[in-house]
Design an enzyme around this catalytic site. Structure first.
Site, PDB file in Angstrom:
ATOM      1  N   ASP A   1       0.847  -1.195   0.000  1.00 43.32           N
ATOM      2  CA  ASP A   1       0.000   0.000   0.000  1.00 43.32           C
ATOM      3  C   ASP A   1       0.879   1.241   0.000  1.00 43.32           C
ATOM      4  O   ASP A   1       1.862   1.322   0.747  1.00 43.32           O
ATOM      5  CB  ASP A   1      -0.918  -0.013   1.232  1.00 43.32           C
ATOM      6  CG  ASP A   1      -2.048   0.998   1.104  1.00 43.32           C
ATOM      7  OD1 ASP A   1      -1.765   2.205   0.956  1.00 43.32           O
ATOM      8  OD2 ASP A   1      -3.217   0.589   1.149  1.00 43.32           O
ATOM      9  N   ILE A   2       0.541   2.190  -0.848  1.00 44.85           N
ATOM     10  CA  ILE A   2       1.362   3.394  -1.003  1.00 44.85           C
ATOM     11  C   ILE A   2       1.234   4.346   0.192  1.00 44.85           C
ATOM     12  O   ILE A   2       2.089   5.212   0.404  1.00 44.85           O
ATOM     13  CB  ILE A   2       0.999   4.107  -2.328  1.00 44.85           C
ATOM     14  CG1 ILE A   2       2.157   4.948  -2.848  1.00 44.85           C
ATOM     15  CG2 ILE A   2      -0.281   4.909  -2.197  1.00 44.85           C
ATOM     16  CD1 ILE A   2       1.966   5.423  -4.280  1.00 44.85           C
TER      17      ILE A   2
ATOM     18  N   ASN B   1     -12.929  -3.084   2.635  1.00 46.93           N
ATOM     19  CA  ASN B   1     -13.958  -2.043   2.670  1.00 46.93           C
ATOM     20  C   ASN B   1     -14.854  -2.100   1.434  1.00 46.93           C
ATOM     21  O   ASN B   1     -14.368  -2.279   0.320  1.00 46.93           O
ATOM     22  CB  ASN B   1     -13.284  -0.666   2.731  1.00 46.93           C
ATOM     23  CG  ASN B   1     -12.418  -0.497   3.968  1.00 46.93           C
ATOM     24  OD1 ASN B   1     -12.689  -1.091   4.999  1.00 46.93           O
ATOM     25  ND2 ASN B   1     -11.369   0.298   3.858  1.00 46.93           N
TER      26      ASN B   1
ATOM     27  N   GLN C   1     -14.312   2.849   1.365  1.00 50.31           N
ATOM     28  CA  GLN C   1     -13.700   2.315   0.144  1.00 50.31           C
ATOM     29  C   GLN C   1     -13.374   3.488  -0.775  1.00 50.31           C
ATOM     30  O   GLN C   1     -14.263   4.245  -1.165  1.00 50.31           O
ATOM     31  CB  GLN C   1     -14.641   1.330  -0.576  1.00 50.31           C
ATOM     32  CG  GLN C   1     -13.968   0.685  -1.778  1.00 50.31           C
ATOM     33  CD  GLN C   1     -14.842  -0.376  -2.459  1.00 50.31           C
ATOM     34  OE1 GLN C   1     -16.045  -0.435  -2.237  1.00 50.31           O
ATOM     35  NE2 GLN C   1     -14.221  -1.197  -3.280  1.00 50.31           N
TER      36      GLN C   1
ATOM     37  N   HIS D   1     -10.367  -5.272  -2.774  1.00 50.95           N
ATOM     38  CA  HIS D   1      -9.026  -5.458  -2.224  1.00 50.95           C
ATOM     39  C   HIS D   1      -9.090  -5.776  -0.739  1.00 50.95           C
ATOM     40  O   HIS D   1      -9.990  -5.331  -0.038  1.00 50.95           O
ATOM     41  CB  HIS D   1      -8.152  -4.213  -2.462  1.00 50.95           C
ATOM     42  CG  HIS D   1      -8.767  -2.936  -1.987  1.00 50.95           C
ATOM     43  ND1 HIS D   1      -9.708  -2.239  -2.707  1.00 50.95           N
ATOM     44  CD2 HIS D   1      -8.583  -2.232  -0.845  1.00 50.95           C
ATOM     45  CE1 HIS D   1     -10.062  -1.158  -2.046  1.00 50.95           C
ATOM     46  NE2 HIS D   1      -9.404  -1.136  -0.909  1.00 50.95           N
ATOM     47  N   PHE D   2      -8.119  -6.553  -0.322  1.00 51.28           N
ATOM     48  CA  PHE D   2      -7.961  -6.890   1.092  1.00 51.28           C
ATOM     49  C   PHE D   2      -6.699  -6.201   1.604  1.00 51.28           C
ATOM     50  O   PHE D   2      -5.632  -6.341   1.012  1.00 51.28           O
ATOM     51  CB  PHE D   2      -7.811  -8.407   1.281  1.00 51.28           C
ATOM     52  CG  PHE D   2      -9.084  -9.182   1.044  1.00 51.28           C
ATOM     53  CD1 PHE D   2      -9.471  -9.524  -0.239  1.00 51.28           C
ATOM     54  CD2 PHE D   2      -9.876  -9.573   2.115  1.00 51.28           C
ATOM     55  CE1 PHE D   2     -10.648 -10.241  -0.462  1.00 51.28           C
ATOM     56  CE2 PHE D   2     -11.054 -10.293   1.905  1.00 51.28           C
ATOM     57  CZ  PHE D   2     -11.440 -10.624   0.613  1.00 51.28           C
ATOM     58  N   HIS D   3      -6.852  -5.479   2.706  1.00 49.21           N
ATOM     59  CA  HIS D   3      -5.693  -4.886   3.381  1.00 49.21           C
ATOM     60  C   HIS D   3      -5.144  -5.895   4.390  1.00 49.21           C
ATOM     61  O   HIS D   3      -5.904  -6.457   5.176  1.00 49.21           O
ATOM     62  CB  HIS D   3      -6.101  -3.657   4.208  1.00 49.21           C
ATOM     63  CG  HIS D   3      -6.625  -2.500   3.433  1.00 49.21           C
ATOM     64  ND1 HIS D   3      -5.854  -1.410   3.120  1.00 49.21           N
ATOM     65  CD2 HIS D   3      -7.859  -2.227   2.930  1.00 49.21           C
ATOM     66  CE1 HIS D   3      -6.582  -0.513   2.472  1.00 49.21           C
ATOM     67  NE2 HIS D   3      -7.807  -0.988   2.330  1.00 49.21           N
TER      68      HIS D   3
HETATM   69  P1  AMP Z   1      -9.703   1.615   0.540  1.00 47.06           P
HETATM   70  O1  AMP Z   1      -9.890   2.847   1.346  1.00 47.06           O
HETATM   71  O2  AMP Z   1     -10.051   0.346   1.275  1.00 47.06           O
HETATM   72  O3  AMP Z   1     -10.383   1.704  -0.819  1.00 47.06           O
HETATM   73  O4  AMP Z   1      -8.141   1.513   0.294  1.00 47.06           O
HETATM   74  C1  AMP Z   1      -7.499   1.803  -0.884  1.00 47.06           C
HETATM   75  C2  AMP Z   1      -6.033   1.734  -0.606  1.00 47.06           C
HETATM   76  O5  AMP Z   1      -5.341   1.763  -1.837  1.00 47.06           O
HETATM   77  C3  AMP Z   1      -5.514   2.883   0.247  1.00 47.06           C
HETATM   78  O6  AMP Z   1      -4.944   2.378   1.441  1.00 47.06           O
HETATM   79  C4  AMP Z   1      -4.469   3.534  -0.659  1.00 47.06           C
HETATM   80  O7  AMP Z   1      -3.339   3.963   0.059  1.00 47.06           O
HETATM   81  C5  AMP Z   1      -4.128   2.429  -1.631  1.00 47.06           C
HETATM   82  N1  AMP Z   1      -3.656   2.890  -2.928  1.00 47.06           N
HETATM   83  C6  AMP Z   1      -4.259   3.764  -3.766  1.00 47.06           C
HETATM   84  N2  AMP Z   1      -3.518   3.934  -4.875  1.00 47.06           N
HETATM   85  C7  AMP Z   1      -2.433   3.124  -4.748  1.00 47.06           C
HETATM   86  C8  AMP Z   1      -1.296   2.849  -5.558  1.00 47.06           C
HETATM   87  N3  AMP Z   1      -1.126   3.441  -6.745  1.00 47.06           N
HETATM   88  N4  AMP Z   1      -0.382   1.968  -5.102  1.00 47.06           N
HETATM   89  C9  AMP Z   1      -0.538   1.368  -3.905  1.00 47.06           C
HETATM   90  N5  AMP Z   1      -1.589   1.580  -3.104  1.00 47.06           N
HETATM   91  C10 AMP Z   1      -2.520   2.454  -3.505  1.00 47.06           C
END
Ligand code: AMP
Ligand code: ZN
Length: 138
Positions: free
Chosen positions: A29-30, A85, A92, A98-100
Site C-alpha cells: 500500500d502506497i 472495505n 472504500q 481489495h484486502f488490506h
Molecule cells: P480503501 O480505502 O479500502 O479503498 O483503500 C485503498 C487503498 O489503496 C488505500 O490504502 C491507498 O493507500 C491504496 N492505494 C491507492 N492507490 C495506490 C497505488 N497506486 N499503489 C498502492 N496503493 C494504492
C-alpha cells in the site's frame, strides 16, 4: 476502464509488487498504516464483495493467507488486521475489490474508529431474524 488497480495489474502504473499468480496480485500500500501494509487483489475487475465470484474469492483469500505467512516470516508479524472495505460509507476509496493486510504491534496506537458499546438486544435480534429469513429462502 479507469481503474487504478487494473492499471497496476496491467503494469501501466508502478507498484511495489510482492507476489502474483494467475488470479491475484499482492503489492505494498502506497499509504501504509504500518510497516508491511499490503494489498491483495483479484486480477479480474470487480468493485465489491457483493458482486465477486466465489471462485475468485477463494483464490484471493488463499493469496491473503500466503501473504500473511510471508509477513510473519519476513517481518516477524504476529498480529494482523485483515480489512476489506465496501462502499463509500465504509471508507472504500478504490472501486476494485481489495484486502488490506495491516501488521499490528503492541502499543502501536492504530485505531479503526469504532468503540465497543453494547447494542440493544432487541434491535440485534430483529436484524438476525431478517438475515436468517433471507438465508432460509436462498
Ligand atoms: P480503501 O480505502 O479500502 O479503498 O483503500 C485503498 C487503498 O489503496 C488505500 O490504502 C491507498 O493507500 C491504496 N492505494 C491507492 N492507490 C495506490 C497505488 N497506486 N499503489 C498502492 N496503493 C494504492
Ligand atoms: Zn479494476
Amino acid at each position: 476502464m479507469d481503474c487504478i488497480f487494473c492499471r497496476i495489474i496491467a503494469g501501466e502504473i508502478p507498484a511495489q509488487r510482492v507476489f502474483e499468480d494467475e488470479h491475484t496480485l499482492a503489492f505494498m500500500d502506497i499509504n501504509p498504516v504500518s510497516e508491511g501494509h499490503l494489498l491483495v487483489i483479484p486480477k479480474t475487475h470487480v468493485a465489491r464483495l457483493f458482486d465477486a465470484d466465489p471462485q475468485l474469492l477463494t483464490h484471493t483469500i488463499h493469496t491473503v493467507q500466503r501473504m500473511a505467512k510471508a509477513l510473519q516470516t519476513a517481518l516477524g508479524v504476529r498480529n494482523l488486521n485483515l480489512l476489506q472495505n465496501n462502499g463509500k460509507a465504509a471508507f472504500q476509496s478504490v472501486d476494485h475489490l481489495h484486502f488490506h493486510l495491516i501488521p499490528r504491534r503492541e502499543g502501536d496506537g492504530i485505531g479503526f474508529g469504532w468503540r465497543l458499546v453494547p447494542g440493544d438486544q432487541e434491535v440485534i435480534r430483529q436484524a438476525a431474524l431478517r438475515i436468517s429469513g433471507v438465508l432460509q429462502q436462498s
